[in-house]
Design a protein around this motif. Structure first.
Motif, PDB file in Angstrom:
ATOM      1  N   ASP A   1       0.881  -1.167   0.000  1.00  0.00           N
ATOM      2  CA  ASP A   1       0.000   0.000   0.000  1.00  0.00           C
ATOM      3  C   ASP A   1       0.922   1.222   0.000  1.00  0.00           C
ATOM      4  O   ASP A   1       1.340   1.712   1.051  1.00  0.00           O
ATOM      5  CB  ASP A   1      -0.912  -0.010   1.233  1.00  0.00           C
ATOM      6  CG  ASP A   1      -1.860   1.189   1.265  1.00  0.00           C
ATOM      7  OD1 ASP A   1      -1.948   1.902   0.241  1.00  0.00           O
ATOM      8  OD2 ASP A   1      -2.478   1.423   2.321  1.00  0.00           O
TER       9      ASP A   1
ATOM     10  N   THR B   1       2.410   5.030  -1.369  1.00  0.00           N
ATOM     11  CA  THR B   1       2.212   6.385  -1.886  1.00  0.00           C
ATOM     12  C   THR B   1       3.574   6.923  -2.312  1.00  0.00           C
ATOM     13  O   THR B   1       4.579   6.701  -1.621  1.00  0.00           O
ATOM     14  CB  THR B   1       1.617   7.310  -0.813  1.00  0.00           C
ATOM     15  OG1 THR B   1       0.376   6.762  -0.365  1.00  0.00           O
ATOM     16  CG2 THR B   1       1.395   8.712  -1.366  1.00  0.00           C
TER      17      THR B   1
ATOM     18  N   GLN C   1       2.120  -6.942   5.375  1.00  0.00           N
ATOM     19  CA  GLN C   1       1.609  -5.666   4.875  1.00  0.00           C
ATOM     20  C   GLN C   1       2.729  -4.616   4.910  1.00  0.00           C
ATOM     21  O   GLN C   1       3.345  -4.387   5.954  1.00  0.00           O
ATOM     22  CB  GLN C   1       0.412  -5.202   5.704  1.00  0.00           C
ATOM     23  CG  GLN C   1      -0.786  -6.140   5.629  1.00  0.00           C
ATOM     24  CD  GLN C   1      -1.954  -5.639   6.465  1.00  0.00           C
ATOM     25  OE1 GLN C   1      -1.834  -4.625   7.161  1.00  0.00           O
ATOM     26  NE2 GLN C   1      -3.076  -6.349   6.397  1.00  0.00           N
TER      27      GLN C   1
ATOM     28  N   ARG D   1       3.381  -0.635   4.064  1.00  0.00           N
ATOM     29  CA  ARG D   1       2.684   0.629   3.807  1.00  0.00           C
ATOM     30  C   ARG D   1       3.719   1.766   3.741  1.00  0.00           C
ATOM     31  O   ARG D   1       4.646   1.818   4.551  1.00  0.00           O
ATOM     32  CB  ARG D   1       1.658   0.912   4.900  1.00  0.00           C
ATOM     33  CG  ARG D   1       0.553  -0.133   4.992  1.00  0.00           C
ATOM     34  CD  ARG D   1      -0.471   0.232   6.057  1.00  0.00           C
ATOM     35  NE  ARG D   1       0.082   0.129   7.409  1.00  0.00           N
ATOM     36  CZ  ARG D   1       0.065  -0.983   8.141  1.00  0.00           C
ATOM     37  NH1 ARG D   1      -0.459  -2.106   7.649  1.00  0.00           N
ATOM     38  NH2 ARG D   1       0.571  -0.998   9.355  1.00  0.00           N
TER      39      ARG D   1
ATOM     40  N   ARG E   1       3.744   6.085   3.212  1.00  0.00           N
ATOM     41  CA  ARG E   1       2.933   7.297   3.103  1.00  0.00           C
ATOM     42  C   ARG E   1       3.785   8.493   3.543  1.00  0.00           C
ATOM     43  O   ARG E   1       4.845   8.340   4.177  1.00  0.00           O
ATOM     44  CB  ARG E   1       1.682   7.205   3.994  1.00  0.00           C
ATOM     45  CG  ARG E   1       1.983   7.162   5.479  1.00  0.00           C
ATOM     46  CD  ARG E   1       0.721   7.039   6.313  1.00  0.00           C
ATOM     47  NE  ARG E   1       0.996   7.043   7.760  1.00  0.00           N
ATOM     48  CZ  ARG E   1       1.362   5.985   8.459  1.00  0.00           C
ATOM     49  NH1 ARG E   1       1.470   4.798   7.850  1.00  0.00           N
ATOM     50  NH2 ARG E   1       1.587   6.086   9.757  1.00  0.00           N
TER      51      ARG E   1
ATOM     52  N   GLU F   1       6.012   1.347   6.985  1.00  0.00           N
ATOM     53  CA  GLU F   1       5.603   0.390   8.012  1.00  0.00           C
ATOM     54  C   GLU F   1       5.556  -1.003   7.409  1.00  0.00           C
ATOM     55  O   GLU F   1       5.010  -1.209   6.330  1.00  0.00           O
ATOM     56  CB  GLU F   1       4.234   0.764   8.586  1.00  0.00           C
ATOM     57  CG  GLU F   1       4.243   2.070   9.387  1.00  0.00           C
ATOM     58  CD  GLU F   1       2.863   2.408   9.926  1.00  0.00           C
ATOM     59  OE1 GLU F   1       2.774   3.239  10.850  1.00  0.00           O
ATOM     60  OE2 GLU F   1       1.866   1.859   9.394  1.00  0.00           O
TER      61      GLU F   1
END
Length: 483
Positions: A348, A350, A383, A385, A387, A396
């Protein structure tokens, strides 16, 4: 054969650089005093000469006025001339017809000059002039008196100047010698802390005893120098201690896989020599043993690579560049999937730009994902991530494993540290230590916490950078932005 120009100055410069600091200070002090004495000598000579000249001229003027007054009363031809005392003042009267009168026994003065004749004729009031002869020089003052003139003269005597110069020369030599001695003493006293500092540094170099701090003495620059050397020794002590700990930990970590590898290889060699390899080890057991050997070799290779990376520290030829951290995470995840194909990695991401070294950052992200994949169940994804959060890029890595005990959290990023629950798991205990080193080198921070899924949540905060401006290309009359 002539020497090339500039060789002598270079040779003198090399000679000067080879001299000790004590010798340089002595030469500089003696030279400074010699120059000062020479300048003072020149100034004193000029002042003394000027003072003696003024005194002699004033005396001649005064005597000439007295003689002129007497000549106007008695007449130039009848005025009584003072007798010649044998030295010092000389007298001469210039009569209207151009002839002269002098006292008996007086030395002959230089002929009356044209300017003095004009004074006698009334064309000028007075005249001060000097004559330099073959033997003696004269200072002559001519003053109009009646229809003629009177002259007072003195033999110019340089003996006071010469005597004064010799005295000053002697004093100057004594001052230079004294200045050299004083400079030598001052240099020896001032450089005594440097000598003791040098001796202490030589002692440390010979004994390799980095714990022997140099005593802090002196003041100003000397104290700062000693403090700097003590700080350098402290840094060397820390570096040596870190190297020793790294070597000890590496030896400890290498001992177990090497022992296991040696035992398995010895077993295969012994069975092969007996000719019982096929009968003693069924195909299934041989396959398991070879797989075990392959895993041990892979573990040793990984450990050696991580030790090399950790020992290098921040020494790297990789340049810092502006990059999108999302691209780095994707590349690291691709490598992690090839290592653990049974573990799903969910991204996930960005786009967040940072300034850093791509290979170092990718190694850190790969270690984070490998660590999570090692603990995460096969049916639960890892997972990842990324951002932007304020002025930071936040990465993370979240797994659904058993998590990290509170007692182990402070030591998660230590070298070779492995929790009790991880003793049976593959790994060297260096992965997270490398992560912390890379993150710190980029001005960031690495932390660990418990995730919402019960596993470990490893977080990395890095300073974000301003993304590059889009490059614009003009094609067929329209603007196209390339991002």
């Amino acid at each position: 054969m002539s020497r090339p120009p500039g060789r002598e100055p270079r040779r003198l410069t090399r000679w000067w650089r080879r001299r000790s600091l004590r010798t340089r200070l002595t030469v500089i002090a003696a030279t400074a005093i010699a120059v000062s004495v020479f300048v003072a000598f020149q100034v004193a000579i000029e002042l003394l000469d000027s003072e003696l000249q003024d005194t002699a001229e004033n005396q001649l003027r005064a005597d000439s006025r007295i003689l002129a007054t007497n000549a106007e009363r008695a007449g130039l031809a009848q005025v009584q001339l003072p007798p010649y005392p044998g030295s010092g003042r000389l007298v001469r009267v210039i009569l209207p017809d151009g002839s002269t009168r002098t006292p008996a026994g007086q030395p002959v003065l230089p002929p009356v000059s044209e300017h003095a004749g004009r004074v006698a004729q009334g064309a000028s009031a007075d005249l001060m002039e000097s004559h330099d002869g073959d033997d003696d020089g004269y200072l002559i003052y001519t003053l109009r008196a009646g229809d003629g003139a009177v002259q007072m003269a003195r033999v110019t005597d340089d003996s006071p100047i010469t005597q004064f110069g010799l005295g000053m020369l002697l004093i100057g030599l004594l001052c230079v010698v004294g200045g050299a001695l004083v400079g030598r003493t001052v240099a020896r006293t001032g450089l005594a802390p440097i000598d003791r500092l040098t001796a202490a540094a030589v002692r440390v170099a010979n004994t390799q005893d980095l714990d022997a701090a140099i005593p802090d003495e002196g003041g100003g620059e000397i104290r700062r120098l000693i403090q700097s050397i003590n700080d350098m020794l402290a840094a060397l002590r820390d570096s040596r201690r870190a190297q020793r700990l790294l070597a000890e930990d590496a030896a400890h970590e290498l001992k177990t896989p090497l022992t296991s590898l040696r035992l398995n290889v010895e077993l295969l060699i012994r069975l092969d020599r007996r000719g019982t390899l096929d009968s003693a080890l069924p195909a299934e057991s041989r396959t398991a043993l070879l797989n075990d050997l392959g895993a041990q070799v892979a573990e040793l290779s990984t450990l050696a690579a991580e030790l090399t990376d950790l020992a290098r520290g921040d020494v790297t030829d990789e340049n810092t560049e502006l990059l999108d951290l999302a691209d780095v995470v994707v590349a690291a995840a691709t490598r992690a999937r090839s290592r653990a194909p049974d573990i799903e990695i969910a991204l996930d991401l960005t786009s967040v730009w940072v300034s850093g070294r791509p290979a170092g950052l990718q190694r850190a992200v790969l270690n984070l994902i490998d660590n999570a994949a090692k603990w995460s169940p096969a049916d639960q994804p890892v997972q990842v991530r990324l951002r932007a959060e304020g002025a930071s890029a936040v990465l993370e890595v979240d797994d659904a494993g058993p998590g990290i005990d509170a007692d182990d959290v402070p030591r998660v990023f230590d070298r070779f540290y492995r929790a009790d629950s991880a003793r049976a798991m593959p790994g060297s205990g260096l992965g997270l230590s490398i992560v912390q080193r890379v993150v710190h080198a980029h001005g960031g921070r690495a932390t660990v916490a418990r995730s919402a899924r019960g596993g470990a949540l490893l977080r990395v905060d890095l300073p974000a950078a301003v993304p590059p401006a889009p490059i614009t290309r003009l094609t067929a009359g329209e603007d196209t932005a390339v991002r």
